[in-house]
Design a protein around this motif. Sequence first.
Motif, PDB file in Angstrom:
ATOM      1  N   LEU A   1       0.839  -1.193   0.000  1.00  0.00           N
ATOM      2  CA  LEU A   1       0.000   0.000   0.000  1.00  0.00           C
ATOM      3  C   LEU A   1       0.877   1.247   0.000  1.00  0.00           C
TER       4      LEU A   1
ATOM      5  N   ASN B   1       1.112   3.216   5.125  1.00  0.00           N
ATOM      6  CA  ASN B   1       0.089   2.200   5.363  1.00  0.00           C
ATOM      7  C   ASN B   1       0.739   0.823   5.458  1.00  0.00           C
ATOM      8  N   ASP B   2       0.206  -0.013   6.314  1.00  0.00           N
ATOM      9  CA  ASP B   2       0.680  -1.389   6.432  1.00  0.00           C
ATOM     10  C   ASP B   2      -0.194  -2.292   5.580  1.00  0.00           C
TER      11      ASP B   2
ATOM     12  N   TYR C   1      -7.702  -5.204   0.051  1.00  0.00           N
ATOM     13  CA  TYR C   1      -8.860  -4.476  -0.477  1.00  0.00           C
ATOM     14  C   TYR C   1      -9.419  -5.087  -1.761  1.00  0.00           C
TER      15      TYR C   1
ATOM     16  N   LEU D   1      -7.133   5.799   3.502  1.00  0.00           N
ATOM     17  CA  LEU D   1      -5.820   5.318   3.883  1.00  0.00           C
ATOM     18  C   LEU D   1      -5.093   6.413   4.660  1.00  0.00           C
ATOM     19  N   ALA D   2      -3.871   6.121   5.075  1.00  0.00           N
ATOM     20  CA  ALA D   2      -3.072   7.143   5.755  1.00  0.00           C
ATOM     21  C   ALA D   2      -2.909   8.345   4.834  1.00  0.00           C
TER      22      ALA D   2
ATOM     23  N   VAL E   1      -9.391   4.845  -0.868  1.00  0.00           N
ATOM     24  CA  VAL E   1      -8.895   3.555  -1.357  1.00  0.00           C
ATOM     25  C   VAL E   1      -9.011   3.473  -2.878  1.00  0.00           C
TER      26      VAL E   1
ATOM     27  N   SER F   1      -6.617   5.835  -4.767  1.00  0.00           N
ATOM     28  CA  SER F   1      -5.237   5.418  -4.484  1.00  0.00           C
ATOM     29  C   SER F   1      -4.888   4.153  -5.258  1.00  0.00           C
TER      30      SER F   1
END
Length: 756
Positions: free
Chosen positions: A104, A108-109, A115, A146-147, A152, A155
């Motif tokens: 990601l 983000n982890d 997703y 997301l961060a 989502v 991105s």
Amino acid sequence: MLSNRRSTVVRSVLVGVALIAWLGIGSLGGMAQGKLSQVQTNDAAAFLPASAESTQAAAETKAFVDTATLPALVVLTAEDGGDITPDQLGAVQEWAASVPDEALPVGNDGTWSDYLVGEPAVVPSQDGEALLVAFSLDAAKADDLLAGDEGVTDSFVLAVRASLDESLGASAGSAGELGLQAWVTGPAGFVADLVTAFGGIDGVLLLVALGAVLLILVIVYRSPFLPFVVIFSAVFALCLAGLVVYHLAKNGTLVLNGQSQGILSILVVGASVDYALLLVARYREELGRVEHPAEAMRRALRACVEPIVASAGTVIAGVLCLLLSDLGSNRSLGPVAAIGIASAMLAALTLLPAMLLIGGRRSRFLFWPRAPRPSATSASLAAQANVDPVAEQDPADGSGLWARLARFVGRRARPVWILTALVLCVGAAFLPTFKASGTSQVDVFLTDVDAVAGEAVVVEHFPAGGVQPAIVIVDEADVDAVTSAAESVDGVSSVAPYTGGRPGAPDAPPVVVEGRVRLDVTTEASADSQAAVAVVDDLRAAVHEQSPTALVGGAAAETLDTQRASEGDLKVIVPVVLLVIGLILMLLLRSVAAAALLLVANVLSFAAALGVAALVFNHILGFPGADPVVPLYAFVFLVALGVDYSIFLMTRVREESVAVGTRAGVVRALTVTGGVITSAGVVLATTFAALGIIPLLFLAQIAFIVAFGVLLDTLVVRSLLVPALVHDLDRRSWWPSALSREPHERRQHAVGADLE
């Protein structure tokens, strides 16, 4: 002396408290304003009512799949237009398999597999010249942040485009060593490109609008300080509106989309500057009568609070009528716009006076180099408590542009309003040619975007309607009859029951859920086109004839339901807006006749604006049409905002009529308010025109209609039509108030109670 000192201290404290409070609002609201795009929802399906057939179909469709998905499609073709080679196919398959395991974005982890649903599928076209890669985003997570508060969906699309370029050297503009060009399209691609287009709202749109307004203010005030005071009040009003809207949208109290955010910014800036122009003009007028700026501001506020509050109340009441809409996007725009107008009003009546009085007795420096000062005659009159300041001189005797125009309207009132009305009727005659039956999704963008170009490539090489088929949910007993009926509809290429895998898989039985079966109907036209919408309309008629309980859904059905809901909104909301604004005008002007006159004039102005827009859109700009929501938004904003300028004029006419009679009052009021109202109209038109920099069809159309309509209201309706009509009708304009019954010489004292 002690009393004066106490008043000075109290005044200083109030100014300080106002400034500190607004600084706090600015610091919090500025951050919230910058994050509004992160709480947007731009999925049209999310705005449909629960009663819509496509919404009901979507609800039942969920039972047929484990997870609802949002497709992101990658279409690839050979650079030379030839067949896809085995090496190219293998490279694409290898790349597609690697995408779910890609990390990601930074901060983000996890990987994109968190997703995505299922494995990506690579499908060659029948002509062998293209590949289609289908990724399925989990629809329940597609709107997650997301961060960095990035969505989502957009991105993922950006990550896929970057990965294509890095791994395969493939993009819309280049083919790399592999010799493939690639586009990311499908529902996810369109959402991402919409988010990108709306991204300009946060910065570019606001800077363009504020820059244009600042230039106009410099021309109007010819002062290096005053324009910035007005701009600051607009910026802080926008911070307040952004702060409130952000938290309401974040908590799910209202739904914010990109269109609403753009309109919010423009509306707040335009309204704030309009109210500021009115207050500053009256304040400047009073500074020419009294010595102390605080006393001048007190008089200016006393004169301006009623028209500003009435103006804001009119617009708020008008936009809140959108709450009657069946569409969530329209319903949300009502409160969003109302919050914006309320913020503009609060800033104009609290922050702006505080900034204008920040210098105490020396506050006139803000008007430098043309600071107004009272003459000896003005000071003498101001000292007499029982003397009306409007009696000190007749501004209509001046030699300025507005004095000359006012006298001309007074001398030729009837010919002026008849000729003006005829010109507006000519424009209104083209209203029926305004095309508002809907547009295809590919027509939404005014510039070249990846999703639209990719859609064209998909349609060229793959079954157009196969990407997003229409969905029919039907009782198991009616499957055969409904299938035959659907196949007989023009524009339908195939009908197949849903089997849990690919539609129409051999020997696979259809999935049955509680006695219901899902049929996937592939149309010849792409699901996001108006042709597919027309096919779905015919499909519903054929299916319901065989099975009244059947439901037809899918992307094209959602578009159809959205358009029909918008058409219904137009029929419901327009009469309500007219009724509400008419009642407000009656209460404000204490006159049924004046309220009716203003309402008719502004409706005629709206019809003319829409008629001219039809000519421009159809024959000059070549637009493909408009969504039904365009005339609705245009009506709500134009009628509510257009009435504003007539309110500013007519409240001054009423004030002057008490002293000098209606006809002289019209001439005097037009002379005094002409410059400031025209400036306000130009400012508002300019701010709405700034919406045109966002490359989306809807906003470009709203920008033109509202900007042109506001100028029409300002320069024609308020400057010529309304004053000429009121002058011609004389005191009958005020029926049934006391102003309509007696000549002004005998009623100056009698109407006092009526005006309180």
